[in-house]
Scaffold this motif. Structure first.
Motif, PDB file in Angstrom:
ATOM      1  N   SER A  97      42.877 -29.415  36.490  1.00 21.99           N
ATOM      2  CA  SER A  97      42.225 -29.395  38.335  1.00 21.99           C
ATOM      3  C   SER A  97      41.766 -30.318  39.071  1.00 21.99           C
ATOM      4  O   SER A  97      41.027 -30.944  37.761  1.00 21.99           O
ATOM      5  CB  SER A  97      41.244 -28.199  37.974  1.00 21.99           C
ATOM      6  N   TYR A  98      41.436 -30.305  40.317  1.00 16.28           N
ATOM      7  CA  TYR A  98      40.739 -31.073  40.861  1.00 16.28           C
ATOM      8  C   TYR A  98      40.089 -30.235  41.894  1.00 16.28           C
ATOM      9  O   TYR A  98      41.168 -29.418  42.341  1.00 16.28           O
ATOM     10  CB  TYR A  98      41.541 -32.275  41.314  1.00 16.28           C
ATOM     11  N   ALA A  99      39.419 -30.759  43.087  1.00 19.38           N
ATOM     12  CA  ALA A  99      39.175 -30.458  44.022  1.00 19.38           C
ATOM     13  C   ALA A  99      39.682 -30.707  44.897  1.00 19.38           C
ATOM     14  O   ALA A  99      40.713 -31.506  44.915  1.00 19.38           O
ATOM     15  CB  ALA A  99      37.255 -30.917  44.613  1.00 19.38           C
ATOM     16  N   ALA A 100      40.227 -29.103  46.198  1.00 24.06           N
ATOM     17  CA  ALA A 100      41.210 -29.182  46.780  1.00 24.06           C
ATOM     18  C   ALA A 100      40.755 -27.483  47.543  1.00 24.06           C
ATOM     19  O   ALA A 100      41.100 -26.521  47.406  1.00 24.06           O
ATOM     20  CB  ALA A 100      42.668 -29.183  46.262  1.00 24.06           C
ATOM     21  N   ASP A 101      41.088 -27.584  48.886  1.00 25.19           N
ATOM     22  CA  ASP A 101      40.701 -26.493  49.784  1.00 25.19           C
ATOM     23  C   ASP A 101      42.360 -26.080  50.029  1.00 25.19           C
ATOM     24  O   ASP A 101      42.998 -26.173  49.558  1.00 25.19           O
ATOM     25  CB  ASP A 101      40.218 -27.413  51.681  1.00 25.19           C
ATOM     26  N   LEU A 102      41.917 -24.746  50.174  1.00 27.64           N
ATOM     27  CA  LEU A 102      42.559 -23.526  50.354  1.00 27.64           C
ATOM     28  C   LEU A 102      43.807 -24.115  51.468  1.00 27.64           C
ATOM     29  O   LEU A 102      44.831 -23.709  51.186  1.00 27.64           O
ATOM     30  CB  LEU A 102      41.736 -22.047  50.022  1.00 27.64           C
ATOM     31  N   GLY A 103      42.998 -24.770  52.441  1.00 30.51           N
ATOM     32  CA  GLY A 103      43.564 -24.552  53.985  1.00 30.51           C
ATOM     33  C   GLY A 103      44.478 -23.344  54.183  1.00 30.51           C
ATOM     34  O   GLY A 103      45.458 -24.035  54.792  1.00 30.51           O
ATOM     35  N   PRO A 104      43.853 -22.770  54.887  1.00 24.70           N
ATOM     36  CA  PRO A 104      44.410 -21.037  54.994  1.00 24.70           C
ATOM     37  C   PRO A 104      44.685 -21.076  55.893  1.00 24.70           C
ATOM     38  O   PRO A 104      44.647 -20.066  57.241  1.00 24.70           O
ATOM     39  CB  PRO A 104      43.728 -20.067  54.666  1.00 24.70           C
ATOM     40  N   LYS A 105      45.313 -22.337  57.366  1.00 25.80           N
ATOM     41  CA  LYS A 105      45.634 -22.790  58.278  1.00 25.80           C
ATOM     42  C   LYS A 105      47.041 -21.716  58.873  1.00 25.80           C
ATOM     43  O   LYS A 105      47.818 -22.167  58.655  1.00 25.80           O
ATOM     44  CB  LYS A 105      45.306 -24.173  59.221  1.00 25.80           C
ATOM     45  N   TYR A 106      47.271 -20.124  59.678  1.00 25.21           N
ATOM     46  CA  TYR A 106      47.977 -20.811  59.688  1.00 25.21           C
ATOM     47  C   TYR A 106      49.020 -19.275  59.278  1.00 25.21           C
ATOM     48  O   TYR A 106      50.231 -18.984  59.144  1.00 25.21           O
ATOM     49  CB  TYR A 106      49.572 -20.750  61.019  1.00 25.21           C
ATOM     50  N   PHE A 107      48.292 -20.146  58.178  1.00 26.81           N
ATOM     51  CA  PHE A 107      48.763 -19.055  56.802  1.00 26.81           C
ATOM     52  C   PHE A 107      47.993 -18.691  55.678  1.00 26.81           C
ATOM     53  O   PHE A 107      46.805 -18.732  55.593  1.00 26.81           O
ATOM     54  CB  PHE A 107      50.100 -18.634  56.322  1.00 26.81           C
ATOM     55  N   PRO A 156      49.649 -33.538  58.822  1.00 23.35           N
ATOM     56  CA  PRO A 156      50.039 -32.446  59.664  1.00 23.35           C
ATOM     57  C   PRO A 156      49.284 -31.500  59.679  1.00 23.35           C
ATOM     58  O   PRO A 156      48.936 -31.164  58.955  1.00 23.35           O
ATOM     59  CB  PRO A 156      51.599 -32.195  58.948  1.00 23.35           C
ATOM     60  N   ASP A 157      49.676 -30.069  60.446  1.00 28.12           N
ATOM     61  CA  ASP A 157      49.189 -28.639  60.041  1.00 28.12           C
ATOM     62  C   ASP A 157      49.479 -28.127  59.035  1.00 28.12           C
ATOM     63  O   ASP A 157      48.332 -27.675  58.892  1.00 28.12           O
ATOM     64  CB  ASP A 157      50.276 -28.131  62.036  1.00 28.12           C
ATOM     65  N   TRP A 158      49.975 -28.131  58.572  1.00 24.91           N
ATOM     66  CA  TRP A 158      50.600 -27.308  56.924  1.00 24.91           C
ATOM     67  C   TRP A 158      50.304 -28.324  55.911  1.00 24.91           C
ATOM     68  O   TRP A 158      50.075 -28.254  55.126  1.00 24.91           O
ATOM     69  CB  TRP A 158      51.277 -26.827  56.909  1.00 24.91           C
ATOM     70  N   GLY A 159      49.837 -29.726  56.560  1.00 25.52           N
ATOM     71  CA  GLY A 159      49.321 -30.261  54.690  1.00 25.52           C
ATOM     72  C   GLY A 159      51.271 -30.992  53.936  1.00 25.52           C
ATOM     73  O   GLY A 159      51.841 -30.725  54.791  1.00 25.52           O
ATOM     74  N   PHE A 160      50.199 -32.153  53.063  1.00 25.92           N
ATOM     75  CA  PHE A 160      52.039 -32.423  52.891  1.00 25.92           C
ATOM     76  C   PHE A 160      52.372 -31.811  51.992  1.00 25.92           C
ATOM     77  O   PHE A 160      51.944 -31.238  50.864  1.00 25.92           O
ATOM     78  CB  PHE A 160      51.439 -34.469  52.293  1.00 25.92           C
TER      79      PHE A 160
END
Length: 405
Positions: A97-107, A156-160
């Motif tokens: 595991s490593y720190a990573a934002d959930l990134g719930p942008k548009y989904f 990009p908008d939805w990440g790599f």
């Protein structure tokens, strides 16, 4: 003794014809097709046999399977976790595991890419540019870095997303305006493209008979030399929100590409530079999972997650629609032994003959529920499935086990 030897050889050959790992995105040949045969294509009345289940956290990452181990990735509590399971039993072998934002942008958010296995190594790139090389068997980190920070890349908008493509001693990544390559043994950047431009969301695909790979950025599909990054050609392909996500399908010097958001599909002649368009229409608008090609026909999902997507069959040469099946949603599919292994967006697993005549399911079973946008994976007689909330299931389609059910 001769009888025993013959029986042993027969058993070995039967197992060999069935066994086939799935070490990379879209399978051994990177086309969504497995060469496995002999798996159970029809099930008992009480459904398919589920060998094991687990939960890995939010996301849409697919599976890779090799050497008796299955890998996938999910996000929980703003941490990504790379999981390694025993492919047969589901027993957890290791995780990181490593720190990573959930990134719930548009989904809903969570992981979107898929790892890659190369020999005894597992490679993974996160939505935010975290790039890892693990020892596949133990999870020990060989090297790690954040290429987004190191190269100053635009996210990009939805990440790599997509998966690392292994070419000789390099990992080729769909980041920057036209890709990047790093040494697979060290992670050192070998070449890179414009950092301030958006990549697309597809995985690099090799063009047979050439030294080129092709993938999508925000407005094009382009081909380049993976060793140098030198561009050979590009095809203009603007899609709303820059979502060129479906991998191209390369066959006999032709390239099929398709995107969602009403864009449609086209076939190009790769003997020309730049490639010449053969046909273009809106019969197949592939938002995420690429279609599969079988005996001159394409099978894929038409439509976006915001609409009632359908499964369609198209003639590869002409783009003519052969049939359309409603109520599939934005699921995914692979192909093996002339059959489609299809997972609907509602989590229903289906086996469907790949025929241009009609859609006719041979077997179907509700497995997951929830939102299932990730294409299934077939490896060694087992199908691996997941939904967006991270419920995963291994369905055992080996004939001996189905018969025992």
């Amino acid at each position: 003794m001769k009888t025993l030897v013959c029986l042993s050889l027969t058993a070995l050959l039967s197992f060999s014809s069935l066994a086939d790992d799935w070490p990379q995105w879209r399978g051994p040949q990177r086309n969504g097709i497995s060469k496995e045969t002999g798996w159970a294509q029809q099930w008992p009345d009480d459904g398919a046999k589920i060998a094991w289940k687990a939960n890995v956290g939010l996301g849409y990452s697919s599976f890779v399977v090799a050497d008796g181990r299955a890998y996938t990735v999910g996000n929980a509590n703003n941490k990504d976790t790379v999981f390694c399971f025993n492919a047969d039993t589901g027993k957890e072998i290791w995780k990181h595991s490593y720190a990573a934002d959930l990134g719930p942008k548009y989904f809903q958010g969570g992981t979107t890419g898929t790892p890659t296995i190369d020999g005894d190594k597992l490679y993974w790139i996160s939505r935010w540019g975290d790039l890892f090389c693990f020892e596949a068997a133990t999870g020990k980190i060989t090297w790690e870095k954040n290429i987004q920070k190191e190269a100053g890349l635009k996210v990009p908008d939805w990440g790599f997303t997509g998966a690392p493509y292994v070419h000789k001693n390099l990992l080729v990544l769909n980041v920057g305006g036209a890709g990047m390559a790093v040494e697979k043994t060290t992670g050192k950047i070998v070449w890179k493209s414009a950092a301030d431009q958006d990549p697309g969301y597809s995985t690099p695909v090799p063009i047979p008979g050439t030294d080129l790979v092709v993938f999508g950025n925000r407005e094009h599909y382009l081909a380049l030399n993976p060793e140098t990054g030198k561009e050979a050609w590009r095809v203009k392909w603007p899609t709303q929100y820059g979502v060129n996500a479906a991998d191209p399908i390369i066959h006999e010097n032709k390239m099929f590409i398709s995107s969602g958001y009403g864009t449609g599909a086209a076939l190009f002649d790769l003997t020309q530079n730049p490639p010449k368009q053969i046909w273009k229409n809106k019969n197949l608008r592939t938002q995420m999972n690429a279609a599969v090609l079988h005996e001159g026909h394409l099978y894929g999902v038409d439509g976006d997650t915001t609409e009632k997507a359908r499964l369609k069959c198209l003639d590869f040469a002409t783009g003519q629609e052969k049939w359309s099946e409603p109520n599939i949603g934005s699921g995914g599919l692979v192909l093996s032994d002339g059959k489609l292994i299809l997972l609907s967006a509602q989590g229903e697993l289906m086996i469907v003959p790949a025929s241009p005549d009609a859609f006719k399911a041979m077997a179907r079973a509700q497995i997951l529920g929830g939102t299932s946008w990730t294409a299934p994976v077939l490896a060694n007689g087992r199908v691996y499935l997941r939904n967006s909330r991270g419920d995963i299931a291994c369905v055992d389609l080996r004939k001996s086990n189905v018969a025992k059910k």
